[in-house]
Design an enzyme around this catalytic site. Structure first.
Site, short mmCIF file in Angstrom:
data_model
loop_
_atom_site.label_atom_id
_atom_site.label_comp_id
_atom_site.label_asym_id
_atom_site.label_seq_id
_atom_site.Cartn_x
_atom_site.Cartn_y
_atom_site.Cartn_z
N ALA A 40 0.74 -1.07 -0.02
CA ALA A 40 -0.19 -0.10 -0.14
C ALA A 40 0.79 1.26 -0.04
CB ALA A 40 -0.80 0.17 1.29
N HIS A 42 2.91 4.59 -0.42
CA HIS A 42 2.70 6.04 -0.78
C HIS A 42 4.01 6.82 -0.86
CE1 HIS A 42 3.89 6.47 3.46
NE2 HIS A 42 2.81 5.51 3.81
N HIS A 45 6.93 5.82 1.46
CA HIS A 45 7.94 4.72 1.25
C HIS A 45 8.88 5.11 0.09
CE1 HIS A 45 3.97 2.65 2.81
NE2 HIS A 45 5.09 2.11 3.38
N SER A 194 -0.22 4.13 4.70
CA SER A 194 -1.22 3.42 4.24
C SER A 194 -2.78 3.37 4.87
CB SER A 194 -0.57 2.08 4.29
OG SER A 194 0.63 1.82 3.79
#
Length: 292
Positions: A40, A42, A45, A194
């Site tokens: 998940a 974004h 990350h 996330s």
């Protein structure tokens, strides 16, 4: 497409495949950076992948939703998963290899060994999620053994996790440099996460209040206000913004995570202010450095 090579980032699903590639890189004189994730992905990350690329010539990211850090009734089954979208995002920032292990690869049948970082894991989030950091330390230790990186990057948004991993690496002697990546925020200050996907549109409008309250508290503490008064005000501001339950707002030693005394911070002190609260069905956490 991988921005370094113009080819699609490779993916492996077994420890054997992973280590075959890592060995080949090392024989060619490469160094290995590592970013563990639960997917998940974004912007936060992706910023960690970029940081790893500044400290190593090859970067591995893992995507593994770790069952041992979820308690019964938590969101393991509903945690957002989108492998193809995550791989495309990793491609866009030049990640060299994606490790996608199955549960059986990380926890072979009959496994009995876990990693516990005592004391630090039982503070702050550990009070409300007593299983959590033991699951985190265990899976990260196993991932380190699989990837064998030179450097690994963890986000400062999960500050307690970062410090626990640093302590684990020091105590167990892993030959790995641990870097903290700066928190990536939306325009209203909300830390990217996330689990922000769980917020309703109304909740999302209120979510920035957590960071705003912590920021105000950090300024007051840096000017010499007493912690108890400042922390109480921060909790009140967060709850007045639509949050339904407060877990904590705490001022702690940045290394040990232990609460600091209720006295104005001495000049030159560096502390950490951390908060966690529920907004609807979503638990948000954040933190900020405080310097007197």
């Amino acid at each position: 497409m991988n921005s370094k090579t113009g080819t699609l980032t490779a993916a492996v699903r077994s420890r054997a495949e992973l280590q075959q590639q890592v060995r080949a890189w090392r024989q060619a004189g490469e160094t290995i950076g590592f970013v563990p994730t639960m997917g998940a992905l974004h912007g936060g990350h992706l910023s960690l992948v970029k940081t790893a690329a500044t400290r190593a010539t090859k970067v591995v990211a893992s995507i593994f939703v770790n069952p041992t850090q979820f308690a019964p009734g938590e969101d393991f089954d509903t945690y957002p998963r989108d492998e193809s979208a995550d791989r495309a995002k990793l491609d866009s920032v030049g990640c060299d290899l994606v490790y996608l292990p199955a549960v059986e690869e990380m926890y072979p049948d009959g496994t009995r060994t876990n990693v516990r970082v005592e004391q630090m894991s039982d503070l702050l989030d550990g009070i409300y999620r007593p299983h959590f950091f033991y699951g985190v330390a265990t899976v990260v230790a196993r991932l380190f053994l699989h990837v064998q990186p030179d450097v690994a990057v963890f986000g400062e948004k999960d500050y307690q996790q970062l410090q626990i991993i640093r302590r684990m690496v020091r105590d167990l002697g892993f030959p790995i440099e641990i870097l903290g990546g700066r928190t990536t925020r939306d325009p209203d200050g909300l830390a990217q996460s996330s689990r922000n996907l769980y917020l309703t549109s109304e909740e999302r409008r209120a979510a920035g209040a957590l960071q705003a309250a912590l920021h105000r508290a950090s300024v007051r503490l840096s000017l010499g206000a007493k912690p108890a008064e400042v922390l109480s005000e921060a909790r009140d501001l967060i709850m007045a913004s639509g949050f339904r339950e407060m877990n904590y707002v705490s001022l702690v030693d940045p290394d040990t995570l232990e609460d600091l005394p209720d006295a104005p911070l001495p000049d030159g002190t560096v502390a950490r202010l951390l908060g966690a609260a529920w907004l609807g069905k979503t638990r948000l956490i954040d933190n900020i450095s405080v310097t007197r």
